[in-house]
Design a protein around this motif. Sequence first.
Motif, PDB file in Angstrom:
ATOM      1  N   ILE A  59      56.584 -21.757  40.364  1.00 54.12           N
ATOM      2  CA  ILE A  59      57.983 -21.646  40.753  1.00 54.12           C
ATOM      3  C   ILE A  59      58.854 -22.117  39.593  1.00 54.12           C
ATOM      4  N   LEU A  60      59.729 -21.228  39.140  1.00 52.12           N
ATOM      5  CA  LEU A  60      60.612 -21.550  38.026  1.00 52.12           C
ATOM      6  C   LEU A  60      61.903 -22.202  38.502  1.00 52.12           C
ATOM      7  N   ALA A  61      62.356 -21.817  39.688  1.00 57.50           N
ATOM      8  CA  ALA A  61      63.613 -22.370  40.204  1.00 57.50           C
ATOM      9  C   ALA A  61      63.646 -22.219  41.707  1.00 57.50           C
ATOM     10  N   ALA A  62      64.206 -23.214  42.388  1.00 60.29           N
ATOM     11  CA  ALA A  62      64.437 -23.156  43.828  1.00 60.29           C
ATOM     12  C   ALA A  62      65.796 -23.786  44.075  1.00 60.29           C
ATOM     13  N   ARG A  63      66.724 -22.969  44.552  1.00 61.75           N
ATOM     14  CA  ARG A  63      68.081 -23.442  44.764  1.00 61.75           C
ATOM     15  C   ARG A  63      68.638 -22.800  46.021  1.00 61.75           C
ATOM     16  N   GLY A  64      68.834 -23.614  47.049  1.00 63.74           N
ATOM     17  CA  GLY A  64      69.316 -23.062  48.304  1.00 63.74           C
ATOM     18  C   GLY A  64      68.338 -22.040  48.853  1.00 63.74           C
ATOM     19  N   THR A  65      68.807 -20.849  49.132  1.00 60.29           N
ATOM     20  CA  THR A  65      67.958 -19.791  49.687  1.00 60.29           C
ATOM     21  C   THR A  65      67.190 -19.027  48.612  1.00 60.29           C
ATOM     22  N   MET A  66      67.465 -19.323  47.340  1.00 60.57           N
ATOM     23  CA  MET A  66      66.873 -18.607  46.204  1.00 60.57           C
ATOM     24  C   MET A  66      65.587 -19.270  45.731  1.00 60.57           C
ATOM     25  N   ASN A  67      64.544 -18.448  45.527  1.00 62.56           N
ATOM     26  CA  ASN A  67      63.284 -18.919  44.941  1.00 62.56           C
ATOM     27  C   ASN A  67      62.868 -17.948  43.849  1.00 62.56           C
ATOM     28  N   LEU A  68      62.646 -18.457  42.650  1.00 57.05           N
ATOM     29  CA  LEU A  68      62.207 -17.617  41.537  1.00 57.05           C
ATOM     30  C   LEU A  68      60.784 -18.004  41.163  1.00 57.05           C
ATOM     31  N   TYR A  69      59.862 -17.013  41.246  1.00 55.81           N
ATOM     32  CA  TYR A  69      58.466 -17.235  40.912  1.00 55.81           C
ATOM     33  C   TYR A  69      58.087 -16.485  39.640  1.00 55.81           C
ATOM     34  N   ASP A 105      75.751 -14.636  41.306  1.00 51.72           N
ATOM     35  CA  ASP A 105      75.182 -15.963  41.037  1.00 51.72           C
ATOM     36  C   ASP A 105      73.656 -15.923  41.034  1.00 51.72           C
ATOM     37  N   PHE A 106      73.041 -15.665  42.184  1.00 44.34           N
ATOM     38  CA  PHE A 106      71.586 -15.764  42.289  1.00 44.34           C
ATOM     39  C   PHE A 106      70.860 -14.819  41.322  1.00 44.34           C
ATOM     40  N   ILE A 107      71.206 -13.522  41.345  1.00 46.50           N
ATOM     41  CA  ILE A 107      70.499 -12.570  40.483  1.00 46.50           C
ATOM     42  C   ILE A 107      70.749 -12.861  39.008  1.00 46.50           C
ATOM     43  N   PRO A 108      72.013 -13.034  38.557  1.00 47.52           N
ATOM     44  CA  PRO A 108      72.209 -13.361  37.134  1.00 47.52           C
ATOM     45  C   PRO A 108      71.515 -14.652  36.708  1.00 47.52           C
ATOM     46  N   ASP A 109      71.489 -15.652  37.601  1.00 45.93           N
ATOM     47  CA  ASP A 109      70.805 -16.903  37.277  1.00 45.93           C
ATOM     48  C   ASP A 109      69.318 -16.648  37.050  1.00 45.93           C
ATOM     49  N   CYS A 110      68.712 -15.840  37.928  1.00 47.83           N
ATOM     50  CA  CYS A 110      67.281 -15.540  37.776  1.00 47.83           C
ATOM     51  C   CYS A 110      67.018 -14.720  36.516  1.00 47.83           C
ATOM     52  N   VAL A 111      67.895 -13.775  36.217  1.00 51.26           N
ATOM     53  CA  VAL A 111      67.729 -12.979  34.997  1.00 51.26           C
ATOM     54  C   VAL A 111      67.764 -13.882  33.769  1.00 51.26           C
ATOM     55  N   ARG A 112      68.706 -14.820  33.732  1.00 53.97           N
ATOM     56  CA  ARG A 112      68.782 -15.755  32.599  1.00 53.97           C
ATOM     57  C   ARG A 112      67.508 -16.585  32.490  1.00 53.97           C
ATOM     58  N   ARG A 113      66.995 -17.031  33.614  1.00 54.05           N
ATOM     59  CA  ARG A 113      65.777 -17.846  33.592  1.00 54.05           C
ATOM     60  C   ARG A 113      64.567 -17.021  33.140  1.00 54.05           C
ATOM     61  N   VAL A 114      64.511 -15.757  33.539  1.00 54.04           N
ATOM     62  CA  VAL A 114      63.437 -14.873  33.081  1.00 54.04           C
ATOM     63  C   VAL A 114      63.540 -14.688  31.568  1.00 54.04           C
ATOM     64  N   GLN A 115      64.742 -14.492  31.069  1.00 55.45           N
ATOM     65  CA  GLN A 115      64.936 -14.354  29.625  1.00 55.45           C
ATOM     66  C   GLN A 115      64.458 -15.599  28.879  1.00 55.45           C
ATOM     67  N   GLN A 116      64.853 -16.758  29.393  1.00 56.18           N
ATOM     68  CA  GLN A 116      64.474 -18.009  28.736  1.00 56.18           C
ATOM     69  C   GLN A 116      62.971 -18.221  28.777  1.00 56.18           C
ATOM     70  N   ASP A 117      62.355 -17.927  29.921  1.00 51.50           N
ATOM     71  CA  ASP A 117      60.926 -18.182  30.081  1.00 51.50           C
ATOM     72  C   ASP A 117      60.081 -17.199  29.278  1.00 51.50           C
ATOM     73  N   SER A 118      60.518 -15.939  29.236  1.00 56.01           N
ATOM     74  CA  SER A 118      59.732 -14.902  28.561  1.00 56.01           C
ATOM     75  C   SER A 118      60.052 -14.795  27.076  1.00 56.01           C
ATOM     76  N   GLY A 119      61.241 -15.275  26.695  1.00 56.62           N
ATOM     77  CA  GLY A 119      61.662 -15.130  25.308  1.00 56.62           C
ATOM     78  C   GLY A 119      62.175 -13.745  24.973  1.00 56.62           C
ATOM     79  N   GLU A 120      62.388 -12.917  25.994  1.00 56.12           N
ATOM     80  CA  GLU A 120      62.885 -11.551  25.800  1.00 56.12           C
ATOM     81  C   GLU A 120      64.278 -11.396  26.399  1.00 56.12           C
ATOM     82  N   GLN A 121      65.114 -10.591  25.766  1.00 55.59           N
ATOM     83  CA  GLN A 121      66.456 -10.337  26.296  1.00 55.59           C
ATOM     84  C   GLN A 121      66.448  -9.255  27.364  1.00 55.59           C
ATOM     85  N   ASP A 122      65.619  -8.227  27.183  1.00 55.68           N
ATOM     86  CA  ASP A 122      65.561  -7.114  28.138  1.00 55.68           C
ATOM     87  C   ASP A 122      64.772  -7.510  29.383  1.00 55.68           C
TER      88      ASP A 122
END
Length: 360
Positions: free
Chosen positions: A48-58, A127-144
């Motif tokens: 789990i990369l992030a859990a905030r309120g109803t949002m969970n990013l795996y 909020d939720f989707i852009p936040d997850c996209v940013r976290r995916v970018q940071q974790d993967s090291g890719e912009q796309d």
Amino acid sequence: MNAPAGLDLASISERVQSEVQRAIQRSIKGVEYFSTSGPSLGSTPKDILAARGTMNLYHYRPMADEIYRVPILIVMATTNRGYILDMVPGQSFIEFLLKRGYDVYMLDWSAPKPEEKSLRMEDYVLDFIPDCVRRVQQDSGEQDVTVIGYCFGGVLSLLYGSIFHDGPMKNLICFTTPIDFREMKLFQNFSDRRYFDVDRLVDSVGNVPPEMILSSFEMLRPASRTVSQVQLWENIWNDEFVKSYRMFDRWATDTLPLAGEYFRDITKNLMWDNKLFNGNMSVGGRAADISRIKVPILHAVAEHDHIVPYDAAKHLIAKVGSTDKEEVILKGGHVSLVAGANAIKRLWPRLDSWLGKRST
């Protein structure tokens, strides 16, 4: 006494013995069914990369030696649990993607708490989707990032893509995503503004309870639960049938409540005014016209989808502004399109072929 001509007493005896044995087997298996739990679902290894309120990013752990450059973010429908895409080993869409070399993340949802009843469409899209996209970018090291949206997760992904049309979304894949809400016929009847007081409902109960949502789905096919239970009893001696039944029945009844203000937004803007289809949708004051989406897009729809009929989904490809766009119509229903034996043979290889060329 001689048997009537043409009557095979031995054959009758064998059939009676077979039915008796099957009845005994049903009884034994019936006891097993109620005394044991079903198969473990959603077990593909993940962090789990992030859990905030109803949002969970795996983030799912890789299963291939070579990984495609562009990561995938799956956006689940807000009424459903994400494990429909991660059933058991060998029947998991997530596992399939990982073994094919994709880097997979999922935005899954928890039930909103009573104090989260004020969540609106803009919280999900801005909020939720852009936040997850940013976290995916940071974790993967890719912009796309490739975005895959399932059902109403596809609607949220379209809204996100229309507002953030300059990036970083590289590809968009939608599964059974409605665009013309006039064609969601039974839901239209449920939410008819002449009789359905959505303001009173939300103001009274806050979050919309899962029982109400589940009932609306079941009314699409009122006899389906009874028919499926009869089929279960007839096939309860068949371990594979029972395993499949338990998996899909658990998911179908594991419905999430919807945040009250979010439900009010959906009802008024989509069900009543059909703004996504009409091109005058806005989210948080920002225009959300899907004709501004220019990225490659694939939309997979099912021939026999009783939840999102083809007439509700068919205009999506025509309305986006992409030049690289494709609609795939496959046999199956709303769930069997993406999960189960049909999906394994039809959708998954088709998606892999399309996405592999666009993930480097």
